[in-house]
Scaffold this motif. Structure first.
Motif, PDB file in Angstrom:
ATOM      1  N   ASN A  75      -7.089   0.706   4.657  1.00  0.00           N
ATOM      2  CA  ASN A  75      -8.101   1.900   4.428  1.00  0.00           C
ATOM      3  C   ASN A  75      -8.383   2.781   5.333  1.00  0.00           C
ATOM      4  OD1 ASN A  75      -7.644   1.155   1.515  1.00  0.00           O
ATOM      5  ND2 ASN A  75      -9.666  -0.435   1.627  1.00  0.00           N
ATOM      6  N   ARG A  76      -8.484   2.246   6.522  1.00  0.00           N
ATOM      7  CA  ARG A  76      -9.010   3.444   7.606  1.00  0.00           C
ATOM      8  C   ARG A  76      -8.009   4.283   7.858  1.00  0.00           C
ATOM      9  NH1 ARG A  76     -11.625  -1.293  10.147  1.00  0.00           N
ATOM     10  NH2 ARG A  76      -9.921  -1.678  11.444  1.00  0.00           N
ATOM     11  N   ASN A  77      -6.575   3.518   7.915  1.00  0.00           N
ATOM     12  CA  ASN A  77      -5.489   4.495   8.057  1.00  0.00           C
ATOM     13  C   ASN A  77      -4.889   5.213   7.093  1.00  0.00           C
ATOM     14  OD1 ASN A  77      -4.579   3.780  11.147  1.00  0.00           O
ATOM     15  ND2 ASN A  77      -5.442   1.910  10.399  1.00  0.00           N
ATOM     16  N   TYR A  78      -4.939   4.752   5.845  1.00  0.00           N
ATOM     17  CA  TYR A  78      -4.597   5.157   4.577  1.00  0.00           C
ATOM     18  C   TYR A  78      -5.628   5.204   3.686  1.00  0.00           C
ATOM     19  CZ  TYR A  78      -0.138   4.412   7.123  1.00  0.00           C
ATOM     20  OH  TYR A  78       0.743   4.698   8.021  1.00  0.00           O
ATOM     21  N   PRO A  79      -6.436   6.049   3.484  1.00  0.00           N
ATOM     22  CA  PRO A  79      -7.540   6.169   2.623  1.00  0.00           C
ATOM     23  C   PRO A  79      -7.184   6.033   1.289  1.00  0.00           C
ATOM     24  CG  PRO A  79      -8.186   7.535   4.155  1.00  0.00           C
ATOM     25  CD  PRO A  79      -6.673   7.252   4.609  1.00  0.00           C
ATOM     26  N   MET A  80      -6.232   6.830   1.273  1.00  0.00           N
ATOM     27  CA  MET A  80      -5.684   6.897  -0.589  1.00  0.00           C
ATOM     28  C   MET A  80      -4.728   5.878  -0.811  1.00  0.00           C
ATOM     29  SD  MET A  80      -7.510   8.957  -2.239  1.00  0.00           S
ATOM     30  CE  MET A  80      -6.385   9.487  -3.400  1.00  0.00           C
TER      31      MET A  80
ATOM     32  N   ASP B  85      -9.576  -3.452   5.309  1.00  0.00           N
ATOM     33  CA  ASP B  85     -10.244  -2.628   5.872  1.00  0.00           C
ATOM     34  C   ASP B  85      -9.547  -1.794   6.860  1.00  0.00           C
ATOM     35  OD1 ASP B  85     -12.565  -3.081   4.580  1.00  0.00           O
ATOM     36  OD2 ASP B  85     -13.453  -4.541   5.958  1.00  0.00           O
TER      37      ASP B  85
ATOM     38  N   TYR C 122       0.819  -1.069   0.028  1.00  0.00           N
ATOM     39  CA  TYR C 122      -0.046   0.041   0.078  1.00  0.00           C
ATOM     40  C   TYR C 122       0.961   1.432  -0.010  1.00  0.00           C
ATOM     41  CZ  TYR C 122       1.149  -0.160   5.010  1.00  0.00           C
ATOM     42  OH  TYR C 122       1.738  -0.119   6.182  1.00  0.00           O
TER      43      TYR C 122
END
Length: 534
Positions: free
Chosen positions: A132-137, A129, A86
């Motif tokens: 994505n909560r910590n790094y939305p992009m 999940d 990511y």
């Protein structure tokens, strides 16, 4: 301010491209790299032989990874290696996550997950999940990098206890394909997990009904115990699925026929059921038990090794007999798979030379009521051998002989026979016998049966050999049916004539010397009388 946002977006985009390149490398792993990686894992394979249903081929390990990534039910397994990638701001994060025996999976410094009892898809959603909560992009990607390889034990009714190396994609049936003994049960296979939990599986249900819950994926540390069967019985005859089946407790004749055997065929005669019983009988050869039409409904009890035969109404059809130059109907059906449309000419071409030596055969042929002989003969045209004398055939009915021209029936489409087939008729088809004539200076001149691929020596031998008083130097003349001379080194064909020359000087001298002597004596006597009378 706007410039800073553009730079941030470009940096993030660059990080995503780097991450994509990392995954591209993952997807193009060489088989050697995977093999080396396997050798460094906690299961200690170190390049040893690994097996599933066949031996695992390391060159195809990429395929196992692809299948695992695309499977909905692939379980999280100790020994699996996952890749997480990511973008964290402007940095591309990519690293491998091994799964150990505790199923603990650490997601960077974000969280720790226990994967026990989860499928990979469930774990994947949970990991994505969290990221994505910590790094939305962040564009998170989570895939299987390497599938686990582990050991299971197989024992019980197998040739020998074995420890097999398998993958998490290996099902129970795959490790039991070749090692079973004759007494192994496929209805009662026990798996003891590494935690001591026992569960039995029915591989017959998996194979017959497609129930994969009875053919589970194997797990690390599983102990597979193949138990001994209680009863196996055989069903043959007029059922949809004849074969040998293992019955469960409480299952008997009804289940054997209607469930395992698929039910009775249309012309099955349920009033004529035979059971051959070899267990618990005094006679070693077994004994026959005949059951009536109520036996299925009453669910007649079956014992181990019983063999059940269901009769067919076709067996009760009336028959006629073909006798003479004919093939067995049973052998014909087996060799031609029941294809009666193959031309009889084909049958004749395929006959070998040994057909001329065949002895007379007799075979039973079933027929329909009021069937015409022309239809019957054409239906069974392949029964007649290449040396059958079709024109000389006849029907033997009681004490009567009825001539019938089978050649006309088989080869003249306009020919009609008004002869109706009657029960226990015998259609006699004589052999067409060819001969070779041997004449001249042999001991037993005559006509002898033609045998293919024989030279003149064979037939002269049948005639007792040359008469040495009449023939010298084995001198012969061979002529064909048109009286044309043939060469001596050729094979003799039907109706050739072999003549041994009478060319012995001694024979002619002994034959004519007495005559010459008599004539000369007579002449001498005559001259003597004339001389005396003068």
């Amino acid at each position: 301010m706007k410039m800073r946002r553009v730079v941030t977006v470009l940096a993030a985009f660059s990080a995503l491209l780097m991450m994509q390149g990392s995954f591209a490398q993952t997807s193009s792993l060489s088989s050697d790299k995977i093999k080396n990686t396997l050798g460094t894992q906690g299961n200690g394979t170190q390049g040893k032989e690994i097996q599933t249903e066949e031996e695992l081929d390391f060159s195809n390990m990429e395929n196992y990874v692809l299948i695992a990534n695309s499977s909905k039910d692939y379980p999280v397994t100790p020994g699996d290696v996952y890749r997480l990638a990511y973008a964290a701001g402007t940095s591309a994060i990519s690293y491998l996550i091994p799964v150990d025996s505790t199923y603990t999976i650490r997601i960077s410094n974000l969280a720790t997950i226990n994967g026990e009892g989860k499928t990979f898809l469930q774990l994947k959603k949970q990991v994505e999940d969290i990221v994505n909560r910590n790094y939305p992009m962040g564009g998170v990607q989570f895939v299987i990098y390497q599938t686990a390889v582990f050991q299971v034990t197989v024992k019980g009714e197998v040739s020998e206890t074995q420890i097999k190396k398998v993958t998490a994609l290996t099902r129970l049936s795959s490790v039991l394909k070749t090692e079973l003994t004759d007494f192994a049960s496929e209805r009662n296979v026990t798996i003891v997990s590494d935690k001591g939990v026992k569960k039995s599986y029915d591989l017959y249900k998996a194979r017959r009904n497609g129930d994969l819950s009875q053919n589970p994926y194997l797990r690390p540390g599983d102990e597979i115990i193949v138990n001994r069967y209680d009863r196996k019985v055989t069903v043959t005859g007029a059922v949809e699925r004849p074969g040998k089946y293992e019955l469960l407790k409480g299952e008997n004749l009804n289940e054997l026929i209607n469930i395992y055997g698929g039910g009775l065929r249309d012309r099955a005669d349920a009033s004529r059921i035979e059971v051959l019983r070899t267990l618990d009988v005094l006679d070693r050869s077994g004994r026959k038990i005949y059951l009536g039409k109520n036996a299925i409904e009453d669910n007649y009890e079956l014992l181990n090794y019983d063999s059940v035969y269901i009769s067919d109404y076709n067996e009760l059809k009336t028959v006629v007999f073909f006798e003479g130059a004919v093939n067995s109907v049973t052998e014909l059906i087996n060799s031609q798979e029941g294809d009666s449309e193959i031309s009889s000419a084909t049958s004749f071409e395929n006959d070998t030379a040994s057909d001329t030596l065949r002895t007379s055969n007799k075979t039973a042929v079933s027929f329909e009521k009021d069937e015409n002989y022309a239809f019957l003969v054409r239906k069974y045209k392949l029964c007649f051998t290449s040396n059958a004398d079709l024109k000389s055939a006849y029907i033997r009915r009681g004490g009567s002989i009825i001539p019938i021209d089978l050649e006309q029936i088989l080869y003249n489409p306009d020919f009609y026979s008004d002869q109706i087939v009657q029960e226990f008729d015998t259609l006699v088809v004589p052999f067409k016998q060819y001969f070779v004539s041997v004449a001249g200076a042999v001991r037993n001149p005559g006509r002898y049966p033609y045998i293919p691929d024989r030279t003149w020596e064979y037939y002269v031998g049948l005639a007792g050999g040359f008469d040495k008083d009449k023939n010298t130097l084995n001198s012969i003349v061979i002529v064909d049916t048109n009286n044309k001379k043939c060469r001596e080194n050729e094979y003799i064909l039907p109706e050739y004539t072999i003549t041994a020359r009478t060319n012995s000087f001694t024979y002619y001298f002994n034959k004519y010397a007495p005559v010459v002597t008599t004539v000369l004596s007579a002449i001498s006597t005559m001259f003597t009388i004339i001389a005396v009378t003068r």
